[in-house]
Scaffold this active site. Structure first.
Site, mmCIF file in Angstrom:
data_model
loop_
_atom_site.group_PDB
_atom_site.id
_atom_site.type_symbol
_atom_site.label_atom_id
_atom_site.label_comp_id
_atom_site.label_asym_id
_atom_site.label_seq_id
_atom_site.Cartn_x
_atom_site.Cartn_y
_atom_site.Cartn_z
ATOM 1 N N ASP A 25 9.823 -4.845 -1.045
ATOM 2 C CA ASP A 25 8.395 -4.629 -1.276
ATOM 3 C C ASP A 25 8.077 -5.290 -2.608
ATOM 4 O OD1 ASP A 25 5.869 -3.749 -1.902
ATOM 5 O OD2 ASP A 25 6.365 -1.600 -1.850
ATOM 6 N N LYS A 86 1.159 -10.735 -8.800
ATOM 7 C CA LYS A 86 0.755 -10.836 -7.400
ATOM 8 C C LYS A 86 -0.731 -11.166 -7.257
ATOM 9 C CE LYS A 86 1.433 -8.061 -3.197
ATOM 10 N NZ LYS A 86 1.942 -6.745 -2.743
ATOM 11 N N GLU A 185 2.357 -4.948 4.923
ATOM 12 C CA GLU A 185 2.706 -3.672 4.309
ATOM 13 C C GLU A 185 2.326 -2.463 5.166
ATOM 14 O OE1 GLU A 185 0.927 -4.163 0.457
ATOM 15 O OE2 GLU A 185 2.395 -5.691 -0.100
ATOM 16 N N ASP A 207 -3.907 1.678 2.895
ATOM 17 C CA ASP A 207 -2.937 1.224 1.892
ATOM 18 C C ASP A 207 -3.664 0.747 0.642
ATOM 19 O OD1 ASP A 207 -1.030 -0.043 0.369
ATOM 20 O OD2 ASP A 207 -0.271 -1.328 1.968
#
Lengths: 620, 174
Positions: A25, A86, A185, A207
């Protein structure tokens, strides 16, 4: 890297060997690595028993630190300490600077507008920074599992576009790691909860991570996870809560000018206050100013909630839209799953519960659930569970289109189409003797090019010179299971394959990747030629191994001559692979591929027929 | 490509969609790239291409409008890129009325009710069109085919209206 093995035809190398694969992850704030061990998927801790690695990289003149060590340097040296990289992935510098709060980095734009961090170690791009985060996770896994990894599954937000996905994959490939799959994800979280074995029906996965928000609606049916629709915002997350709180504290402390260091300190304090307010009604925020004074301010839960209310509302509006795209209503949802550290914020939980009218699942640590799901999928993909029923059918999150006259867009693939997908479109020349044609591919939902994300520009060359309108070029857009686009083109009447040069708008070109690869090799004192040879040898052994297994099963689909030709090509490849001529091995693989194309097609037809055998006879 | 053949279903406008979904999942299990993660590049590419076909076939057969279009194209009538339009005046009048109602939504006090009403009217009208289409497609003749093409064109108008309505609904949320 796996050692090169040659297996005799019909006999695969070590058939029952447990192959090593992990799920990673790669998060905005924290990253984790997980593996299936003795049948159970668990996150792997480091030497000091820490499971999550802060996604922070610090560059000093002679070393690179990651994780906690880098985080410790964050306030002292913010310019060389990169956090939340990210959020930079696959985006232009202009795009990033228009949205974010003050950034403490020294940033410049690359030739095509990508952000470059100027650090004590020189210029680095977001892909390289991400690779630095992956590096300790991979070595942690190899040390814990006791061997080289055969592949990894890396998770990405479902809402990531092509450039963001490609950047993530490039980061792993920079390290010479085989990416088995980029997994969304939310889907990973659904796998972790084992929802496939328990029930059938429609579920929602909410999420909210550090930097991204995703909502996915999935239908479960006997091991098949079918994503019906996905939505979200690739630039909305817990970080934004922190930034709002930071601005609030700045006002509360009456600070007009912030140094980079104080700004970072304020941000860290904001995060702490946010976390405290999960279980407390008030919290005291405190920072030390440059003159040594400490200032305090009380923040109440209600104040914090009013700051973030509009962002939370935005996520709920996304949920409503995505339900409609999925053609279901909130009443159809049998389960909601919460993923991402930001779903710990009480206001978020309350709002999600109200909207979906049921208590969300939170039993697995929301920080670890994604890595665990990725590990389960990696274990299956690498071949450790041949009997598994699990199958994931994902969708493309944003429409793909091409620019037409006047800056308008013609949609080629609409959002929420199940992938892989292929669409062919025909174009014709408008000038006599025209031999080239330019295209601009964009991703997004709006009607004007300027409102969408530019993905790539490509030029078709080698169109046969014909009269205007006589050449018909068929362009095929293909999106694979990872959500990555590739383009091929052919002139129809002459069947001439035209060549395509793709120039990614916000990604790295093949040459840039090759340069980065060479640079990384220099540091690792490795040798790029040796690595390329080893990769071709591994591919050769994979080709021989799978082909041998196929022949053992289905040789009856071939006539004796075809079988003899294939066996000869296999022998040729095995012989070549023992040598050290990389190009020759590549050519031998191509030759064998050409020789077996028809066999592969027949086998696929066969398995399609076999798949429908169990169905009621409704033959035509 | 004949998608009815790919899914081994008798060509018909009335198909069992639950059964179609079941066949889709079985086909996916056979061809999906994840089943070939450890195989050669050639196998992976072939699997991506076949899966794309299965996906397109499923979307085509699942959607009544696209299913009908596919049936006509198998009968040699391709209306996917045509420019012919509907000449039915009563139908076009109705379309204009609905478009006016769409315009009214954003200034209305009862926007939600208006939206719900429109969704219901659209659904009712589409049902009538679909029933007629089913009858026309059931018996193959030149006349029926042409008439079916007309119904499909009308259904396309309806699909566009639905999209418009969804967009209006979206704009109210912002």
């Amino acid at each position: 890297m796996a050692l090169f093995q040659i297996a005799e035809p019909g006999q695969s190398a070590a058939p029952h060997q447990h192959r090593l694969a992990v799920g990673i992850d790669l998060g905005t704030t924290n990253s984790l690595v997980a593996a299936v061990r003795s049948g159970e998927a668990l996150t792997l801790p480091d030497d000091s028993n820490q499971h999550s690695l802060p996604s922070v990289v610090h560059y000093s003149v002679d070393s690179i630190e990651t994780g906690l060590a880098a985080q410790a340097l964050s306030v002292k040296d913010p310019q060389n300490t990169i956090v939340s990289v990210k959020r930079f992935m696959g985006r232009s510098l202009a795009d990033i600077q228009s949205g974010e709060q003050q950034l403490p980095y020294s940033l410049t734009a690359s030739d095509n507008g990508l952000p470059i961090f100027n650090t004590a170690q020189g210029a680095v791009n977001p892909v390289q920074v991400s690779a630095e985060i992956l590096k300790p996770l991979i070595s942690r896994a190899e040390k814990t599992l006791g061997g080289d990894l055969e592949g990894v599954v890396i998770t990405v937000p479902a809402y990531f576009d092509d450039a963001q996905r490609q950047g993530t994959k490039d980061a792993a490939e920079l390290l010479g790691v085989k990416v088995l799959r980029l997994l969304n994800e939310p889907t990973a979280a659904a796998i972790a909860y084992g929802l496939d074995t328990k029930q059938e029906g429609v579920i929602a996965i909410y999420d909210l991570g550090g930097g991204t928000f995703d909502i996915s609606i999935l239908r479960l049916n006997r091991g098949v996870f079918e994503v019906l629709a996905t939505g979200g915002d690739s630039a909305l997350g817990g970080d934004d809560f922190d930034h709002l709180l930071q601005a609030h504290l700045q006002r509360a402390f009456g600070l007009t000018e912030l140094s980079a260091s104080l700004s970072r300190q304020l941000l860290i304090e904001s995060r702490r206050v946010k976390e405290q307010l999960t279980n407390a009604d008030t919290c005291i925020a405190s920072v030390t100013l440059e003159n040594g004074d400490t200032v305090n301010a009380e923040v109440s839960k209600a104040e914090f909630e009013s700051l973030i209310a509009s962002l939370v509302k935005k996520t709920i509006a996304s949920c409503r839209r995505t339900l409609r795209d999925a053609e279901v209503t909130a009443d159809d949802i049998i389960e909601t799953v919460m993923v991402g550290g930001s779903t710990r914020v009480p206001l978020v939980r309350e709002q999600v519960e109200t909207f979906f009218k049921k208590t969300p699942l939170t039993s697995i640590d929301p920080d670890r659930v994604v890595a665990i799901g990725a590990a389960i999928q990696a274990d299956i993909l690498v071949g450790n569970k041949p009997e598994s029923d699990l199958l994931l059918l994902d969708v493309i999150p944003l429409s793909l289109g091409i620019e037409t006259m006047g800056g308008l867009i013609e949609k080629v693939v609409t959002r929420n189409t199940t992938i892989p997908v292929a669409r062919a479109q025909e174009f014709t020349t408008f000038k006599d003797g025209q031999t080239a044609m330019a295209f601009h591919v964009v991703q997004g939902e709006r009607e004007l090019v300027d409102d969408c994300r530019s993905l790539a520009r490509f030029t078709l060359n080698g169109i046969p010179a014909l009269a205007a309108g006589a050449a018909h070029i068929r362009v095929t857009f293909q999106v694979d299971a990872d959500g990555l686009l590739s383009v091929t083109a052919m002139e129809k009447s002459t069947e001439v394959k035209t060549t395509i040069q793709v120039k990614p708008s916000f990604g790295l070109s093949d040459t840039e990747i090759a340069t980065m690869l060479k640079d990384s090799m220099k540091h690792a004192k490795d040798d790029i030629t040796r690595r390329m040879l080893a990769e071709q040898q591994v591919e050769a052994s994979r080709v021989v191994e799978t082909l041998s297994a196929a022949l053992a099963k289905d040789a009856d689909l071939l006539n004796p001559q075809e079988l003899a030709d294939i066996n000869a090509a296999i022998e040729q490849l095995q012989l070549t692979a023992q040598g050290d001529d990389t190009d020759a091995i590549e050519k031998a693989i191509e030759a064998l591929d050409a020789q077996t194309q028809e066999f592969a097609n027949r086998r696929m037809d066969n398995s399609i027929r076999a798949a429908l055998k169990g169905q009621s006879v409704e033959n035509i | 490509m004949n998608y009815f053949e790919l899914f081994q279903i008798t060509p018909s406008f009335d198909i069992d969609t639950a059964n179609l979904a079941e066949r889709y999942r079985e086909l996916q299990r056979a061809v999906h790239p994840d089943k070939f993660a450890n195989e050669s590049e050639q196998q992976k590419l072939l699997s991506v291409q076949r899966t794309a076909q299965v996906n397109d076939g499923y979307q085509t057969l699942k959607n009544p409008l696209r299913r009908a279009e596919h049936m006509l194209s198998l009968r040699g009538i391709d209306i996917s890129h045509e420019t012919t339009t509907v000449k039915d005046t009563a139908f076009l009048m109705q379309q204009m009325e609905w478009r006016e109602s769409l315009e009214d939504i954003k200034d209305s006090q009862q926007a939600d009710e208006l939206i719900d009403d429109l969704y219901q009217s659209f659904a009712g009208f589409e049902k009538t069109l679909s029933q007629l289409l089913a009858t026309l497609l059931a018996t193959e003749s030149d006349e029926n085919n042409l008439s079916a093409a007309d119904q499909i064109r009308k259904l396309k108008f309806m699909a566009k209206l639905q999209d418009e309505l969804a967009r209006v609904e979206d704009s109210l949320l912002d």
